[in-house]
Design a protein around this motif. Structure first.
Motif, PDB file in Angstrom:
ATOM      1  N   CYS A 105      -9.622 -10.226  16.543  1.00 23.93           N
ATOM      2  CA  CYS A 105     -10.518 -11.338  16.873  1.00 23.93           C
ATOM      3  C   CYS A 105     -11.891 -10.843  17.318  1.00 23.93           C
ATOM      4  CB  CYS A 105      -9.887 -12.209  17.957  1.00 23.93           C
ATOM      5  SG  CYS A 105      -8.445 -13.145  17.399  1.00 23.93           S
ATOM      6  N   LEU A 106     -11.935  -9.752  18.063  1.00 28.60           N
ATOM      7  CA  LEU A 106     -13.221  -9.219  18.491  1.00 28.60           C
ATOM      8  C   LEU A 106     -13.994  -8.623  17.319  1.00 28.60           C
ATOM      9  CD1 LEU A 106     -12.255  -7.518  21.885  1.00 28.60           C
ATOM     10  CD2 LEU A 106     -13.523  -9.641  21.551  1.00 28.60           C
ATOM     11  N   GLN A 107     -13.304  -8.024  16.383  1.00 32.45           N
ATOM     12  CA  GLN A 107     -13.976  -7.435  15.232  1.00 32.45           C
ATOM     13  C   GLN A 107     -14.501  -8.506  14.275  1.00 32.45           C
ATOM     14  OE1 GLN A 107     -14.815  -4.399  14.720  1.00 32.45           O
ATOM     15  NE2 GLN A 107     -13.484  -3.071  15.912  1.00 32.45           N
ATOM     16  N   THR A 108     -13.733  -9.562  14.090  1.00 34.34           N
ATOM     17  CA  THR A 108     -14.116 -10.616  13.143  1.00 34.34           C
ATOM     18  C   THR A 108     -14.833 -11.774  13.809  1.00 34.34           C
ATOM     19  OG1 THR A 108     -11.920 -11.632  13.402  1.00 34.34           O
ATOM     20  CG2 THR A 108     -12.202 -10.022  11.621  1.00 34.34           C
ATOM     21  N   ARG A 109     -14.916 -11.773  15.160  1.00 34.97           N
ATOM     22  CA  ARG A 109     -15.618 -12.803  15.931  1.00 34.97           C
ATOM     23  C   ARG A 109     -15.008 -14.184  15.717  1.00 34.97           C
ATOM     24  NH1 ARG A 109     -17.334  -9.995  19.525  1.00 34.97           N
ATOM     25  NH2 ARG A 109     -18.585 -11.772  20.220  1.00 34.97           N
ATOM     26  N   VAL A 110     -13.691 -14.264  15.781  1.00 41.22           N
ATOM     27  CA  VAL A 110     -12.985 -15.538  15.664  1.00 41.22           C
ATOM     28  C   VAL A 110     -12.111 -15.711  16.905  1.00 41.22           C
ATOM     29  CG1 VAL A 110     -12.994 -15.542  13.151  1.00 41.22           C
ATOM     30  CG2 VAL A 110     -11.089 -14.486  14.372  1.00 41.22           C
ATOM     31  N   PRO A 111     -11.880 -16.948  17.355  1.00 45.27           N
ATOM     32  CA  PRO A 111     -11.017 -17.176  18.514  1.00 45.27           C
ATOM     33  C   PRO A 111      -9.546 -17.041  18.157  1.00 45.27           C
ATOM     34  CG  PRO A 111     -11.820 -19.256  17.671  1.00 45.27           C
ATOM     35  CD  PRO A 111     -12.516 -18.183  16.870  1.00 45.27           C
ATOM     36  N   PHE A 112      -8.717 -17.034  19.182  1.00 47.82           N
ATOM     37  CA  PHE A 112      -7.274 -16.911  19.003  1.00 47.82           C
ATOM     38  C   PHE A 112      -6.716 -18.174  18.367  1.00 47.82           C
ATOM     39  CE2 PHE A 112      -2.993 -17.699  20.684  1.00 47.82           C
ATOM     40  CZ  PHE A 112      -2.344 -16.556  20.268  1.00 47.82           C
ATOM     41  N   ASN A 113      -5.750 -17.995  17.468  1.00 49.41           N
ATOM     42  CA  ASN A 113      -5.080 -19.110  16.810  1.00 49.41           C
ATOM     43  C   ASN A 113      -3.576 -18.888  16.933  1.00 49.41           C
ATOM     44  OD1 ASN A 113      -3.881 -20.922  14.896  1.00 49.41           O
ATOM     45  ND2 ASN A 113      -5.864 -21.086  13.864  1.00 49.41           N
ATOM     46  N   GLU A 114      -2.917 -19.752  17.663  1.00 52.62           N
ATOM     47  CA  GLU A 114      -1.485 -19.606  17.934  1.00 52.62           C
ATOM     48  C   GLU A 114      -0.654 -19.630  16.654  1.00 52.62           C
ATOM     49  OE1 GLU A 114       2.092 -19.613  20.453  1.00 52.62           O
ATOM     50  OE2 GLU A 114      -0.018 -19.356  21.008  1.00 52.62           O
ATOM     51  N   SER A 115      -1.005 -20.497  15.723  1.00 48.15           N
ATOM     52  CA  SER A 115      -0.210 -20.628  14.504  1.00 48.15           C
ATOM     53  C   SER A 115      -0.315 -19.396  13.617  1.00 48.15           C
ATOM     54  CB  SER A 115      -0.654 -21.867  13.722  1.00 48.15           C
ATOM     55  OG  SER A 115      -2.025 -21.765  13.356  1.00 48.15           O
ATOM     56  N   ILE A 116      -1.451 -18.698  13.679  1.00 49.13           N
ATOM     57  CA  ILE A 116      -1.606 -17.472  12.893  1.00 49.13           C
ATOM     58  C   ILE A 116      -1.004 -16.276  13.623  1.00 49.13           C
ATOM     59  CG2 ILE A 116      -3.291 -15.895  11.860  1.00 49.13           C
ATOM     60  CD1 ILE A 116      -5.154 -18.239  11.459  1.00 49.13           C
ATOM     61  N   ALA A 117      -1.164 -16.242  14.938  1.00 46.83           N
ATOM     62  CA  ALA A 117      -0.652 -15.110  15.716  1.00 46.83           C
ATOM     63  C   ALA A 117       0.871 -15.081  15.740  1.00 46.83           C
ATOM     64  CB  ALA A 117      -1.210 -15.169  17.135  1.00 46.83           C
ATOM     65  N   PHE A 118       1.479 -16.249  15.863  1.00 48.84           N
ATOM     66  CA  PHE A 118       2.934 -16.349  15.920  1.00 48.84           C
ATOM     67  C   PHE A 118       3.406 -17.416  14.938  1.00 48.84           C
ATOM     68  CE2 PHE A 118       1.628 -14.872  20.131  1.00 48.84           C
ATOM     69  CZ  PHE A 118       2.377 -13.716  20.257  1.00 48.84           C
ATOM     70  N   PRO A 119       3.405 -17.100  13.657  1.00 48.92           N
ATOM     71  CA  PRO A 119       3.818 -18.119  12.659  1.00 48.92           C
ATOM     72  C   PRO A 119       5.292 -18.471  12.803  1.00 48.92           C
ATOM     73  CG  PRO A 119       3.583 -15.951  11.632  1.00 48.92           C
ATOM     74  CD  PRO A 119       3.075 -15.824  13.033  1.00 48.92           C
ATOM     75  N   GLN A 120       5.574 -19.729  12.596  1.00 49.16           N
ATOM     76  CA  GLN A 120       6.953 -20.194  12.688  1.00 49.16           C
ATOM     77  C   GLN A 120       7.733 -19.754  11.456  1.00 49.16           C
ATOM     78  OE1 GLN A 120       8.447 -21.742  15.180  1.00 49.16           O
ATOM     79  NE2 GLN A 120       6.580 -21.740  16.419  1.00 49.16           N
ATOM     80  N   PRO A 121       8.994 -19.318  11.629  1.00 47.33           N
ATOM     81  CA  PRO A 121       9.803 -18.948  10.477  1.00 47.33           C
ATOM     82  C   PRO A 121       9.983 -20.120   9.524  1.00 47.33           C
ATOM     83  CG  PRO A 121      10.809 -18.193  12.519  1.00 47.33           C
ATOM     84  CD  PRO A 121       9.689 -19.105  12.908  1.00 47.33           C
ATOM     85  N   ALA A 122      10.141 -19.815   8.254  1.00 47.90           N
ATOM     86  CA  ALA A 122      10.336 -20.860   7.251  1.00 47.90           C
ATOM     87  C   ALA A 122      11.622 -21.618   7.529  1.00 47.90           C
ATOM     88  CB  ALA A 122      10.392 -20.242   5.848  1.00 47.90           C
ATOM     89  N   GLY A 123      11.526 -22.958   7.411  1.00 50.09           N
ATOM     90  CA  GLY A 123      12.696 -23.804   7.617  1.00 50.09           C
ATOM     91  C   GLY A 123      12.869 -24.297   9.023  1.00 50.09           C
ATOM     92  N   THR A 124      11.911 -23.963   9.933  1.00 59.04           N
ATOM     93  CA  THR A 124      12.010 -24.443  11.319  1.00 59.04           C
ATOM     94  C   THR A 124      10.976 -25.518  11.548  1.00 59.04           C
ATOM     95  OG1 THR A 124      10.483 -22.739  12.068  1.00 59.04           O
ATOM     96  CG2 THR A 124      12.829 -22.237  12.141  1.00 59.04           C
TER      97      THR A 124
END
Length: 316
Positions: free
Chosen positions: A297-316
């Protein structure tokens, strides 16, 4: 004895990364090219961290002393946040540093001291509880010994009051300076990072983005990434002992706080515990993952995104 004496080797003094003169900055050694603001944050954050550690050290000394002659004082604030470092605890102990003086404290005076210490709620209940506790019969030291220990306790309270004031003042300066840094919004977008932890992380990481070109280098520097040693058929994977201790300590606080602020981080921690990790191992693994996300995030200058950081397993 004759001969030519060898020139004396002058020791190289420990200097900061840069040295400011009246006209320009002269670099004395190779180091990260952090901004002036990042270096100021590092000074304040490390001073605040040292003050917190000093406060705990003095509180431990006071606790050990009270255990010897004044156990009621320990019991009075055993289950309270802050313990002996609380303002009301320090004020009451300064007014009654011995069990004999505590037994003579009237109820109204306990209420007044709590109010003067900043308490606004639960004053009557706590005052009555402490008033009853101080009057319960307990084993006592000899009068002269008890008085001497009370003098020692007051001396420790003077030190504790001073360091508690320093902690509060430094915390305000740290937050004010940290929030003015361009990286602050990105770091504060992460769960579990507040101004205090964020300033400690920034102080050790810096804002020179060429210092850690990969997340792996930052993880190794922080002691979050495991180290592998192999010799023949033997292989060992364990934690790093050579690391930045300040950054590692801040990372432990960050990972622990993340458990209650991020469902994905909490689920990751639970999975590590289910596989057999101890509490500290699971937190270190979580810190390792979160630190990689912070680097991205510091290198790309983007804020934290919960869905990208911890994606939910398929089917949940």
């Amino acid at each position: 004895m004759t001969g030519t004496a060898s020139p004396a080797r002058s020791p190289i003094p420990a200097t900061p990364w840069s040295w400011r003169t009246s006209s320009a900055r002269t670099c004395l050694c190779t180091g990260p090219a952090d901004s002036d603001l990042a270096q100021a944050i590092a000074v304040l954050a490390r001073a605040h961290q040292d003050a917190v550690w000093n406060r705990q050290q003095i509180a431990n000394q006071l606790r050990s002393l009270l255990r010897e002659y004044y156990p009621a004082a320990l019991e009075a604030w055993r289950h309270k946040a802050g313990g002996l470092t609380r303002p009301d605890a320090r004020k009451i102990l300064a007014a009654a540093p011995t069990p004999a003086m505590a037994a003579e404290l009237p109820l109204w005076k306990l209420r007044v001291m709590m109010h003067n210490a900043g308490r606004q709620r639960g004053i009557n209940e706590d005052a009555e509880r402490i008033h009853t506790l101080f009057r319960q019969p307990t084993a006592r030291q000899l009068p002269a010994v008890e008085e001497a220990m009370g003098i020692q306790a007051k001396a420790l309270l003077v030190q504790l009051n001073a360091v508690c004031k320093a902690v509060d003042e430094l915390a305000k300066a740290v937050e004010r300076t940290f929030r003015s840094h361009p990286d602050a919004p990105i770091m504060l977008s992460f769960p579990g990072i507040g101004p205090g932890v964020g300033a400690r992380l920034l102080a050790e990481i810096g804002d020179d983005r060429t210092r850690f070109t990969t997340a792996g280098g930052l993880k190794a520097y922080a002691g979050a990434a495991p180290i592998t040693r192999a010799s023949g058929k033997r292989k060992y994977v364990g934690r790093r002992f050579v690391k930045n201790n300040r950054l590692n300590h801040a990372g432990y606080l960050w990972a622990f706080s993340t458990l209650t602020h991020s469902k994905g981080a909490n689920a990751h921690y639970r999975r590590r515990r289910e596989t057999g990790d101890w509490h500290a191992q699971a937190l270190r693994h979580l810190f390792n993952r979160m630190l990689g996300q912070l680097h991205h995030c510091l290198q790309t200058r983007v804020p934290f995104n919960e869905s990208i950081a911890f994606p939910q397993p398929a089917g949940t």
